[in-house]
Structures are given as structure tokens and as C-alpha cells.
Scaffold this active site. Structure first.
Site, PDB file in Angstrom:
ATOM      1  N   SER A 140     -44.212 -43.829  63.362  1.00 22.29           N
ATOM      2  CA  SER A 140     -43.582 -45.077  62.961  1.00 22.29           C
ATOM      3  C   SER A 140     -44.302 -46.216  63.653  1.00 22.29           C
ATOM      4  O   SER A 140     -44.864 -46.038  64.740  1.00 22.29           O
ATOM      5  CB  SER A 140     -42.106 -45.086  63.336  1.00 22.29           C
ATOM      6  OG  SER A 140     -41.979 -45.528  64.663  1.00 22.29           O
ATOM      7  N   LYS A 141     -44.251 -47.367  63.014  1.00 25.31           N
ATOM      8  CA  LYS A 141     -45.068 -48.456  63.543  1.00 25.31           C
ATOM      9  C   LYS A 141     -44.552 -48.983  64.869  1.00 25.31           C
ATOM     10  O   LYS A 141     -45.215 -49.749  65.531  1.00 25.31           O
ATOM     11  CB  LYS A 141     -45.245 -49.558  62.505  1.00 25.31           C
ATOM     12  CG  LYS A 141     -44.009 -50.244  62.046  1.00 25.31           C
ATOM     13  CD  LYS A 141     -44.359 -51.220  60.937  1.00 25.31           C
ATOM     14  CE  LYS A 141     -43.107 -51.675  60.219  1.00 25.31           C
ATOM     15  NZ  LYS A 141     -43.343 -52.241  58.926  1.00 25.31           N
TER      16      LYS A 141
END
Ligand code: GLU
Length: 501
Positions: free
Chosen positions: A252-253
Site C-alpha cells: 500500500s502506498k
């Protein structure tokens, strides 16, 4: 059988490395079997889909060296390949389902649905539609329609028994029907949901194998039922494992950059990134990890896709990219790559004007503009602290600005400036004092070329990384701090028409 696979991205954000991974595997599978790979844009979420996002996704996949036999940019025999241009198909098939009694009109209000959800939660029942409108009489339906009550079309789903989905990677997966929701197929705005559009299109586009992320597993029984209702053969399904961070959490960013554009900006070669993604699924033949697309196609076997969760190991990517740079390019090719990466007309044309009024010699350009040619910056906590904001304010400022930049639909200078100014108002600081640590975090020094233009040019991914880096230098922010600070209401701020930058 002519194998046909597809990638079906929704143009609602920046292109994700996961999309590239799924596209690559579908490409390899199709080509390995002498088949076709196509690209379809799933833009039925009208509020969130943008043409700019679509273009960026196509560009990013092309940049990686992927191509498709049919798609919105190149046409093909089963087009259009953009769902927003295929509305007549969906309305027609929704009507067929209604006429055959496989679907029903639902007039339930959001309030009623919410009340049902609450009750289900209290009774620990699986959430889902309670079937209220399944039994409406034709007269009741006509009355609601003439009263203009908003309506959706839902599919009928049996309440008893189960269905078994055969997954190419996971084998049989059993779903109890009572856990499967009576999915909305057509929304009240007249647009189809993903489920209807996806099934109709996969059928009309003669897709034989659907390989997609595992987050879609729970959709499989709904899709299988729709295929059955229509009397169509369902493509074979393979739900691919999601990319993971090194700690095995979902990529996930918040933890790792996930945008393809980030890796482009960082100066990874497209063939190295593609090779790296391929290595997550294709065992290196004879131990040689450098593989081009043809080698990946030749070596691909869906059985080798490990369900353990492929790890997006940036250290490995660095190593592989380094090998490509050193071993795979002669010096002429290398210079050419440097040019395309950042020493090109377009990029220079954007950054040089920012410096023009701020230098006395051209040789001042190097130190002034170096941050445009860098990835993460090595700035110290002391540099960040060297201003009027205390540590708490600094950390709040970085969290607040980062969160609101994330929410910006379009990455452009005015909007970016609006966020920073509003955050500044919120923390009650003078703009000059407030932006100083941002200059340090993003431009690498407190005196530099204009901040907001720089942020626009650097792009969302690099800015996100630099803000994250700065926050970490100051000790980071706990989950509860992040939570609380992100919620601080932003005070509106005006962005001057022609700001003196
Ligand atoms: N539009 C879906 C997505 O964005 C496609 C899922 C599928 O491949 O069925 O991932």
C-alpha cells in the site's frame, strides 16, 4: 479454443504496479497459448473516473513495454473498449434479466437499507439486502415508478444451498448462497455496476480466462450466477495473489510507493521493472534472472504463481535495475535513456524557466535544480527544524498537507497551493514560516525555485515520498496522531490570482 485474456483497469487514480503485474501475467498467459490480450477501461463509476487517469494508465503500461491486441486506443473487433461507451449493452441485458425474473427492481431508500444493515450487525448476521422488493407486485412497481422513486436493479440470489467456483490457482472454492448479496446491477443513475458490465463485456469480448486480483474472489459467485442466468459459458477464473510489502502486509502506498509513475520518475528502466514483476511469477530459466518479455512468455505457467503473496522487494528491483544499466546498455543507449528520463525538452522546458530569474550564471542551475533529478532527499532533522515551527507543528504540518494532497483529484499547482495555504491557516502560521520546512523537504533547501510549481512538476508520487521522508526524520507520527491530525478541519484559504512566486 482461441485464448483471450484482458486487463480491465478502472481509471480512478494513478496506475498501480499491481495493475502492471496483473496485465503482465494476462499478457504472458495469452501469448503463451497463441492467443490475444486486450485492454478494457472500466469507467462506470462516473464520479471517480477521469480521462486523465485513463491516459496515464495506458501510457504507463505502454512505457513498460506491454501492448494489447484490442483496446480503447487501438480499437478491435469487439469494441468499444470503454464501458462508458457501451451503455446500450448493459441496459439491454439488464432488461433481459428483469424479463426472465432473474433480477428485480428495488425502490428501497438509503435510510431503509441502513436500518437493515444496523439490524444485521446487531444480530451478527452477514450484511446484505434483505429481499424486501423481490416480492413487489406489478401494481406496486408501477406505483413506485410513476411516483418517480429512485430505483436500482438487483440480481436475484438463492437464499439456500451453495455454489462451487473452480479457481485455476486455488481449486474449488465453496460459497454459501446466504452469504452472497443480492447485488445491484444497475444503479439509480442508469449506469451498471462493475458486476453486470464486467460479465457482459467478458462475454461479448469472448474472454476465455479471467486472471485478476484476489480482492475479486467474493464477486465470483455473483458472476457465475449471472453467466448461468444468461446461459453463457463462464471464462475460467484465476485469482492472483496481491503484491506484498516485505513484511507481507498488502502493498500500500502508505508503506511503499505503488505508482508505476513513481518508479519511472525514480529512474528505473521499464524493462527492469517489467522483468522484476515477471520474476514474481516466472521462474528464471537456468538461474538467469534477466528476462525480456519473450522469455517471460516462454517461461510462464500459471501453476507457478505462488499463492504465498509475491513480495515487492525494492532491494531486488534496485539490484536488477543496476544490472540493466550496467550490462544491458552501451554508452550511447545509456545517454539516450538519461535523456528520455529527465534531460528531455519537455522536462527542461518546465524546470528551466523557474530558475531563470534567480541565477547569475548558468552554473548556478546545478545546485538550484538538483532536486528535480533526485528521488528521495537526504535532509536532516536539523534542516527541517531550522525555522519558526516547533516539532509538533512540523509533524502536524507534514501529516495534514500530505493527507489533503492525497485527496486532490487533479495534481495541479493551484490546487496544491490551496492545500498548503489552507493547512497554514489551520495551524495559524505565517505562510513564509509555514512553507520553509516544505522547501527543505521537497526542494532540498529553504531558498529555492517556487515550491508549488516544483511540487506539480515532481509529481504526486515523489512529493508523497519526500513528505514521508521528512516526517520520518522528525520521528514520524503514531497512528492515533495521524488519525487526529488528518481530521483537523482545514480553514479555507484564498490562492492569489497571480501570486508573486
Ligand atoms: N475494474 C476492475 C479493477 O479495477 C477489474 C476487475 C476484473 O478484472 O474483473 O480491478
Amino acid at each position: 479454443m482461441n485464448v483471450r485474456t484482458r486487463i480491465a483497469p478502472s481509471p480512478t487514480g494513478d496506475p498501480h504496479v499491481g495493475t502492471a503485474y496483473v496485465a503482465l501475467l494476462n499478457y504472458c498467459f495469452a501469448k503463451k497459448h497463441g492467443g490475444e490480450f486486450l485492454l478494457r477501461i472500466e469507467d462506470t463509476d462516473r464520479a471517480r473516473s477521469t480521462a486523465a487517469s485513463e491516459q496515464t494508465i495506458l501510457d504507463a503500461l505502454h512505457w513498460l513495454g506491454l501492448s494489447w491486441d484490442a483496446g480503447p486506443d487501438c480499437g478491435g473487433p469487439h469494441g468499444p473498449y470503454r464501458q462508458s461507451e457501451r451503455l446500450p449493452f448493459y441496459t439491454r441485458y439488464a432488461s433481459e434479466l428483469l424479463a426472465a425474473g432473474h433480477a428485480f427492481k428495488c425502490f428501497c431508500t438509503p435510510e431503509r437499507l441502513e436500518a437493515v444493515r444496523m439490524e444485521q450487525r446487531q444480530m451478527s448476521k452477514p450484511p446484505g439486502y434483505d429481499g424486501h422488493c423481490v416480492t413487489l407486485t406489478p401494481a406496486e412497481i408501477a406505483a413506485s415508478e410513476s411516483a418517480g422513486i429512485p430505483m436500482v436493479v438487483r440480481m436475484k440470489v438463492p437464499r439456500e444451498g451453495s455454489i462451487t467456483i473452480e479457481d485455476m490457482l486455488r481449486g474449488p472454492i465453496v460459497f454459501e448462497w446466504r452469504t452472497v448479496d443480492m447485488q445491484v446491477l444497475m444503479k439509480s443513475d442508469g449506469w451498471p455496476t462493475y458486476h453486470l458490465a464486467n460479465v457482459v463485456d467478458d462475454h461479448l469480448m469472448q474472454i476465455t480466462h479471467v486472471m485478476r486480483g484476489e480482492e475479486w474472489i467474493s464477486s465470483a459467485p455473483k458472476h457465475a450466477l449471472l453467466y448461468e442466468y444468461f446461459g453463457w459459458e463462464m471464462p475460467r477464473l484465476a485469482h492472483l495473489p496481491l503484491l506484498r510489502n516485505a513484511d507481507k502486509s498488502k502493498l500500500s502506498k502508505r508503506k511503499n510507493p505503488t505508482g508505476i509513475l513513481f518508479y519511472e520518475r525514480m529512474g528505473y528502466l521499464p524493462e527492469a521493472l517489467l522483468n522484476f514483476l515477471g520474476l514474481l511469477a516466472v521462474p528464471p530459466a537456468g538461474g538467469e534472472e534477466i528476462m525480456d518479455l519473450a522469455a517471460m512468455v516462454a517461461g510462464f505457467d500459471v501453476k507457478n504463481v505462488s499463492l504465498g503473496g509475491p513480495v515487492f522487494d525494492v532491494a531486488k528491483l534496485d539490484w536488477l535495475n543496476g544490472r540493466y544499466l550496467r550490462e544491458r546498455l552501451n554508452s550511447g543507449e545509456f545517454s539516450e535513456r538519461v535523456r528520455t528520463w529527465a534531460l528531455n525538452e519537455t522536462y527542461l522546458g518546465r524546470i528551466a524557466p523557474l530558475a531563470q530569474s534567480r541565477i547569475e550564471r548558468l552554473s548556478d542551475l546545478g545546485p538550484l535544480l538538483a532536486f528535480f533529478f533526485a528521488g528521495r532527499l537526504d535532509v536532516s532533522a536539523e534542516q527541517l527544524r531550522d525555522g519558526k515551527l516547533d516539532d509538533l507543528e512540523l509533524r502536524q504540518a507534514f501529516v495534514l498537507v500530505a493527507a489533503h494532497l492525497e485527496a486532490l483529484p487533479a495534481w495541479e499547482v493551484k490546487a496544491i497551493e490551496g492545500v498548503v495555504r489552507a493547512a497554514c491557516e489551520t495551524l495559524g502560521r505565517k505562510l513564509r514560516d509555514f512553507v520553509r520546512p516544505f522547501y527543505v523537504a521537497i526542494n532540498g533547501q529553504p531558498q529555492s525555485v517556487p515550491l508549488f510549481d516544483s511540487m506539480e512538476i515532481l509529481g504526486r508520487d515523489i512529493v508523497r515520498e519526500r513528505l514521508r521522508g521528512a516526517l520520518e526524520r522528525l520521528g514520524g507520527a503514531s497512528a492515533s496522531e495521524q488519525e487526529a491530525w488528518k481530521k483537523m478541519p482545514l480553514k479555507p484559504a484564498t490562492v492569489p490570482e497571480n501570486p508573486a512566486r
